[in-house]
Design a protein around this motif. Structure first.
Motif, PDB file in Angstrom:
ATOM      1  N   UNK A 156       1.403 -22.435  52.802  1.00  0.00           N
ATOM      2  CA  UNK A 156       2.219 -21.236  52.978  1.00  0.00           C
ATOM      3  C   UNK A 156       2.005 -20.738  54.392  1.00  0.00           C
ATOM      4  N   UNK A 157       3.096 -20.457  55.109  1.00  0.00           N
ATOM      5  CA  UNK A 157       2.971 -20.031  56.498  1.00  0.00           C
ATOM      6  C   UNK A 157       2.834 -18.528  56.597  1.00  0.00           C
ATOM      7  N   UNK A 158       2.111 -18.115  57.643  1.00  0.00           N
ATOM      8  CA  UNK A 158       2.002 -16.700  57.949  1.00  0.00           C
ATOM      9  C   UNK A 158       1.291 -15.892  56.889  1.00  0.00           C
ATOM     10  N   UNK A 159       0.061 -16.284  56.521  1.00  0.00           N
ATOM     11  CA  UNK A 159      -0.618 -15.611  55.406  1.00  0.00           C
ATOM     12  C   UNK A 159      -0.690 -14.106  55.599  1.00  0.00           C
ATOM     13  N   UNK A 160      -1.337 -13.655  56.648  1.00  0.00           N
ATOM     14  CA  UNK A 160      -1.486 -12.209  56.829  1.00  0.00           C
ATOM     15  C   UNK A 160      -0.150 -11.566  57.184  1.00  0.00           C
ATOM     16  N   UNK A 161       0.615 -12.197  58.048  1.00  0.00           N
ATOM     17  CA  UNK A 161       1.877 -11.611  58.482  1.00  0.00           C
ATOM     18  C   UNK A 161       2.834 -11.399  57.313  1.00  0.00           C
ATOM     19  N   UNK A 162       2.912 -12.371  56.405  1.00  0.00           N
ATOM     20  CA  UNK A 162       3.861 -12.290  55.303  1.00  0.00           C
ATOM     21  C   UNK A 162       3.293 -11.639  54.050  1.00  0.00           C
ATOM     22  N   UNK A 163       1.974 -11.514  53.976  1.00  0.00           N
ATOM     23  CA  UNK A 163       1.345 -10.964  52.770  1.00  0.00           C
ATOM     24  C   UNK A 163       0.645  -9.630  53.016  1.00  0.00           C
ATOM     25  N   UNK A 164       0.909  -9.003  54.157  1.00  0.00           N
ATOM     26  CA  UNK A 164       0.188  -7.777  54.488  1.00  0.00           C
ATOM     27  C   UNK A 164       0.453  -6.653  53.484  1.00  0.00           C
ATOM     28  N   UNK A 165       1.588  -6.693  52.775  1.00  0.00           N
ATOM     29  CA  UNK A 165       1.868  -5.646  51.782  1.00  0.00           C
ATOM     30  C   UNK A 165       1.234  -5.955  50.438  1.00  0.00           C
ATOM     31  N   UNK A 166       0.655  -7.149  50.298  1.00  0.00           N
ATOM     32  CA  UNK A 166       0.065  -7.547  49.016  1.00  0.00           C
ATOM     33  C   UNK A 166      -1.425  -7.841  49.140  1.00  0.00           C
ATOM     34  N   UNK A 167      -2.064  -7.280  50.147  1.00  0.00           N
ATOM     35  CA  UNK A 167      -3.475  -7.565  50.364  1.00  0.00           C
ATOM     36  C   UNK A 167      -4.371  -6.877  49.345  1.00  0.00           C
ATOM     37  N   UNK A 168      -3.976  -5.699  48.888  1.00  0.00           N
ATOM     38  CA  UNK A 168      -4.814  -4.920  47.970  1.00  0.00           C
ATOM     39  C   UNK A 168      -5.259  -5.663  46.730  1.00  0.00           C
ATOM     40  N   UNK A 169      -4.359  -6.295  45.987  1.00  0.00           N
ATOM     41  CA  UNK A 169      -4.761  -6.983  44.757  1.00  0.00           C
ATOM     42  C   UNK A 169      -5.118  -8.455  44.955  1.00  0.00           C
TER      43      UNK A 169
END
Length: 271
Positions: free
Chosen positions: A100-113
C-alpha cells in the motif's frame, strides 16, 4: 440531559480518552496499542539493525576498496532512505494487497485505531508529538515531502557514491539541506505553539521528549552534508589554485601581451 448529549457526541465523533498531550485534543476512535512499548522499540531497532548491517555486508562485498568514510555514507543513506520510505510513508506492505502506498499520507485520518505494526509505532512516537494523530497540516506535508522526495533521493545518492558520479556531492547537499530545513521547521512550529500558544504536544517524561522528540530527530542534523560541503570547498580551492597558476604563467610568457610578436622581434634582432 447534558451527560446524555456528551455521550451521544462522543459516540458520534468517535472521541475517546487517550494519553497524548494536550489531554483535551480530540483523537477519533483511539485504541491503545496492543503491543508494549518495549516490544515495539525492539522490533524497530531490530529492523534498523538488519538494514544497516545488511547494507554494510553488501557494500563491503561489492565495493571492498571504497574508503571507510564513503562506505559509512552509503550505510547512512540506505538506512535513512528506508526509514523515509517504509516508516514515514511511501511503501507499506499489507497481507491483503501486498503493498500500500503512502502509509502515513493516506492513513493520517485513521491513525487513532490502527493496530498494524506501523500504526502502533506511530502511536508510540506520537506520545512525543500528538500532531501525528490529528492530521496536522504541517506534519502531514513535511512527512509527505520527506517520504516521496528525500526517501528515494537517499538511495540515488548511495548509488552515486559507489560509482563516484559527479552529481553525488551536489545531490547529497540538496538532500541533507532539505532534511535539515524540514527538521528546523518541525522543531520551530512545535516550540512556537508551546511558548506562544501554551500548547504542548509532547508528554513530559524524559523518554518521550528527549528520547523520541529530540534525539530521534536530531540525528538528521548531525550527519551527512558536511562531507560534501568540504569536498566541494576543496575542489573550488584547487580550481582557484590552478587558475592562479595559469594566470601567472600567462603573465610570465606574455610580458607585453603578445608572445608571438615578442618572439618574432627577438628572432629579427638575432638575424
Amino acid at each position: 440531559m447534558e451527560s446524555m448529549m456528551e455521550t451521544i457526541n462522543g459516540t458520534t465523533l468517535g472521541v475517546t480518552s487517550h494519553p497524548f498531550y494536550p489531554l483535551e485534543v480530540e483523537i477519533a476512535n483511539y485504541l491503545a496499542n496492543e503491543w508494549s512499548m518495549q516490544l515495539l522499540l525492539a522490533i524497530f531497532t531490530a529492523v534498523c539493525a538488519t538494514i544497516f548491517f545488511g547494507t554494510k555486508f553488501m557494500v563491503n562485498r561489492a565495493h571492498p576498496h571504497l574508503p571507510t568514510k564513503e562506505k559509512a555514507a552509503i550505510w547512512w543513506f540506505i538506512l535513512s532512505g528506508a526509514i523515509h520510505l517504509f516508516f514515514e510513508g511511501t511503501f507499506y506492505p499489507t497481507q491483503a494487497s501486498g503493498v500500500r502506498t503512502g502509509y502515513f499520507s493516506l492513513n493520517h485520518t485513521r491513525m487513532g485505531p490502527a493496530q498494524d505494526l506501523f500504526g502502533q509505532l506511530w502511536k508510540e512516537y506520537a506520545l512525543s508529538d500528538s500532531r501525528y494523530l490529528t492530521s496536522d497540516p504541517f506534519v502531514l506535508c513535511m512527512e509527505t515531502v520527506t517520504a516521496f522526495t528525500w526517501g528515494p533521493l537517499c538511495f540515488v545518492v548511495a548509488a552515486f557514491i559507489t560509482t563516484s558520479h559527479p552529481l553525488r556531492h551536489p545531490l547529497q547537499i540538496i538532500v541533507c539541506v532539505g532534511q535539515i530545513y524540514g527538521l528546523i521547521l518541525y522543531y520551530a512550529t512545535s516550540m512556537f505553539d508551546h511558548y506562544y500558544k501554551e500548547v504542548t504536544y509532547s508528554r513530559p517524561e524524559f523518554l518521550y521528549f528527549w528520547g523520541y522528540y529530540f534525539f530521534m530527530n536530531f540525528i538528521w542534523m548531525v550527519f551527512p552534508g558536511i562531507s560534501s560541503v568540504r569536498t566541494i570547498a576543496k575542489a573550488f580551492k584547487a580550481l582557484e589554485k590552478v587558475d592562479a597558476t595559469l594566470n601567472h604563467a600567462n603573465r610570465v610568457a606574455k610580458p607585453n601581451g603578445d608572445t608571438n610578436g615578442h618572439t618574432n622581434g627577438f628572432a629579427k634582432k638575432s638575424n
